[in-house]
Design a protein around this motif. Sequence first.
Motif, short mmCIF file in Angstrom:
data_model
loop_
_atom_site.label_atom_id
_atom_site.label_comp_id
_atom_site.label_asym_id
_atom_site.label_seq_id
_atom_site.Cartn_x
_atom_site.Cartn_y
_atom_site.Cartn_z
N LEU A 201 4.22 20.95 -6.37
CA LEU A 201 4.88 20.30 -7.25
C LEU A 201 4.76 18.87 -6.54
N GLY A 202 3.82 18.52 -6.02
CA GLY A 202 3.34 17.10 -5.16
C GLY A 202 3.88 15.93 -6.34
N GLY A 203 4.79 15.03 -5.63
CA GLY A 203 5.19 14.10 -6.55
C GLY A 203 6.46 14.12 -7.12
N SER A 204 7.05 15.31 -6.77
CA SER A 204 8.34 15.86 -7.44
C SER A 204 9.71 14.83 -7.00
N ILE A 205 9.16 14.34 -5.91
CA ILE A 205 10.56 13.32 -5.34
C ILE A 205 10.39 11.95 -6.36
N SER A 206 9.07 11.52 -6.54
CA SER A 206 8.69 10.19 -7.17
C SER A 206 9.37 10.67 -8.69
N MET A 207 9.16 11.72 -9.08
CA MET A 207 9.51 12.28 -10.80
C MET A 207 10.93 12.20 -10.84
N GLU A 208 11.77 12.83 -9.56
CA GLU A 208 13.29 12.79 -9.88
C GLU A 208 13.57 11.26 -9.74
N THR A 209 13.11 10.60 -8.94
CA THR A 209 13.62 9.14 -8.88
C THR A 209 13.47 8.43 -10.20
N SER A 210 12.38 8.57 -10.95
CA SER A 210 12.24 7.94 -12.07
C SER A 210 13.16 8.30 -13.26
N HIS B 2 -6.11 9.80 -2.47
CA HIS B 2 -5.91 9.04 -1.46
C HIS B 2 -6.80 9.36 -0.24
N LEU B 3 -7.03 10.85 -0.08
CA LEU B 3 -7.91 11.29 1.14
C LEU B 3 -9.32 11.09 0.80
N ALA B 4 -9.71 11.00 -0.32
CA ALA B 4 -11.14 10.91 -0.73
C ALA B 4 -11.48 9.23 -0.57
N MET B 5 -10.62 8.67 -0.98
CA MET B 5 -10.84 7.06 -0.82
C MET B 5 -11.00 6.73 0.78
N VAL C 284 -10.03 19.90 3.62
CA VAL C 284 -9.27 20.84 2.73
C VAL C 284 -7.60 20.67 3.57
N GLY C 285 -6.83 21.45 2.68
CA GLY C 285 -5.36 21.52 3.00
C GLY C 285 -4.40 21.39 2.00
N GLY C 286 -3.26 21.08 2.39
CA GLY C 286 -2.26 20.79 1.26
C GLY C 286 -0.94 20.19 1.80
N SER C 287 -0.18 19.44 1.02
CA SER C 287 0.87 18.84 1.24
C SER C 287 2.01 19.17 0.20
N GLU C 288 3.43 18.99 0.63
CA GLU C 288 4.26 19.08 -0.37
C GLU C 288 5.64 18.66 0.43
N SER C 289 6.32 18.17 -0.62
CA SER C 289 7.83 17.43 -0.20
C SER C 289 8.80 17.74 -1.60
N MET C 290 9.70 18.77 -1.32
CA MET C 290 10.46 18.97 -2.57
C MET C 290 11.93 19.12 -2.20
N GLN D 98 0.91 -1.04 0.14
CA GLN D 98 -0.05 -0.06 0.13
C GLN D 98 0.95 1.10 0.11
N ARG D 99 2.09 1.28 0.69
CA ARG D 99 2.90 2.47 0.92
C ARG D 99 3.36 2.63 -0.54
N ASN D 100 3.82 1.94 -1.36
CA ASN D 100 4.24 1.83 -2.63
C ASN D 100 3.52 2.94 -3.63
N LEU D 101 2.09 3.07 -3.30
CA LEU D 101 0.97 3.95 -4.05
C LEU D 101 1.55 5.52 -3.89
N TYR D 102 2.34 5.67 -2.82
CA TYR D 102 2.61 7.12 -2.19
C TYR D 102 3.90 7.77 -2.43
N ASP D 103 3.60 8.79 -2.94
CA ASP D 103 4.91 9.90 -2.81
C ASP D 103 5.12 10.39 -1.55
N ARG D 104 6.03 10.88 -0.81
CA ARG D 104 6.39 11.38 0.40
C ARG D 104 5.23 12.32 0.79
N HIS D 105 4.69 13.34 -0.27
CA HIS D 105 3.77 14.31 0.01
C HIS D 105 2.55 13.73 0.37
N GLY D 106 2.05 12.61 -0.25
CA GLY D 106 0.89 11.88 0.07
C GLY D 106 1.05 11.50 1.43
#
Length: 406
Positions: free
Chosen positions: A106-115, A143-146, A185-191, A64-72
């Motif tokens: 830029l959520g997901g930027s860690i995963s993008m750089e990794t790719s 993810h939060l909606a689910m 509501v809110g926001g998350s970021e990890s770059m 399950q954790r594999n589905l998430y970027d750190r910001h998630g």
Amino acid sequence: MTPVWITGLGAISALGAGADTLADALQAGRSGITAQPGSEAHALKPFAAGVVTEALAAGMPPAQRNLYDRHGLLALEAAAEAWAQAGLPAAAPDPERAAIAWGTGLGGSISMETSYTQMFTARPPRIHPYTVVRVMANSAASHLAMRHQLRAAQLAISNACASSAQAIGEALWLLRNGRADLALVGGSESMLHVGSALGWQAMGVMAPLDADAPAQSCRPFDDGRKGLVLGEGAAALVLETEAHARARGATPLAVLAGYGHSVDAVHLSRPDAAGQARAMTAALRDAGLAAADIGYVNAHGTATEVGDAVEAESIAAVFGERAVAVSATKALHGHLIGAGGALELVATVQALRRGLLPPSAHVRSSALAAQVDLVTGEARPAAARAAMSNSFAFGGSNVALVVRLT
């Protein structure tokens, strides 16, 4: 106009996990900024940043954790706290009347750089099969909606540093318009990765690391300010119409009273005082309040030479010179980019509820104090009933949010 209550708060940042932990640190002037090593191989200089040190989703199964970027994962932490404080069951009681509105720059930027790293270094390239769902801008919102069965609407806002503030404002209007009764509501970021840090350094807006005092590298409104420091984290709020909250016996923490949004349409990175003033004026009008009703402004305050000066000008234009208490908290938690607006709104609500305004840290001298009443030194006791939180983004997007006590 339908009143909208804030019934839950959540936060995680370099200052620790929890909305109360955030407020405690800001009031004490405790910094979460630390020195980061940089990368000689990539010509990345050592830099200062606000890093989250807590373990994230430690009990989550690896598949399950594999589905998430750190910001998630950061989003899950903040949202869980807000949801629990609101006293809601795991799933929304009426999913068709519950919405999600989330912001990230830029959520997901860690995963993008990794790719990209894997693509250029591994032979044959081995790209993670979940790369696409990790990097898409609506990943955390989905993810939060689910998790909480939020089916009324999903707003995924990516508008640079105004992202989460705009998500919160748009959700306010969604509730007022009768589209939903409740919204997470809110926001998350990890770059905090090499590519991002290199980009900010190349732009010339990142503060150089203060070798003697890394924690003080960011100095909003100080005469010696030299730029921003990056931070990571997430913040969440539960919004409900007053009628919905009363019906289930919920306790209001504050009222989300106003939202103002404007666009400079002037420059990609240089802010415009007139545009900022339009957003603040619109938020006051939306809240049905006068400038004199606001007792505190949480400034965008990134510690760039131009940005702080322009914001001081715009605040003075709306409120009058030195007419309202002002502070910027990014000195202590760093600039969370798309998540910054949400984290700073949580800090603003906490300041109102505690009757203590957090200081702008590391201010030694400030010519801008002639325009705005800077809170410096220790937290300032105040009986403010309403406050504003500003978020101003590259691209010229400006958002102001107004909260008041019930």
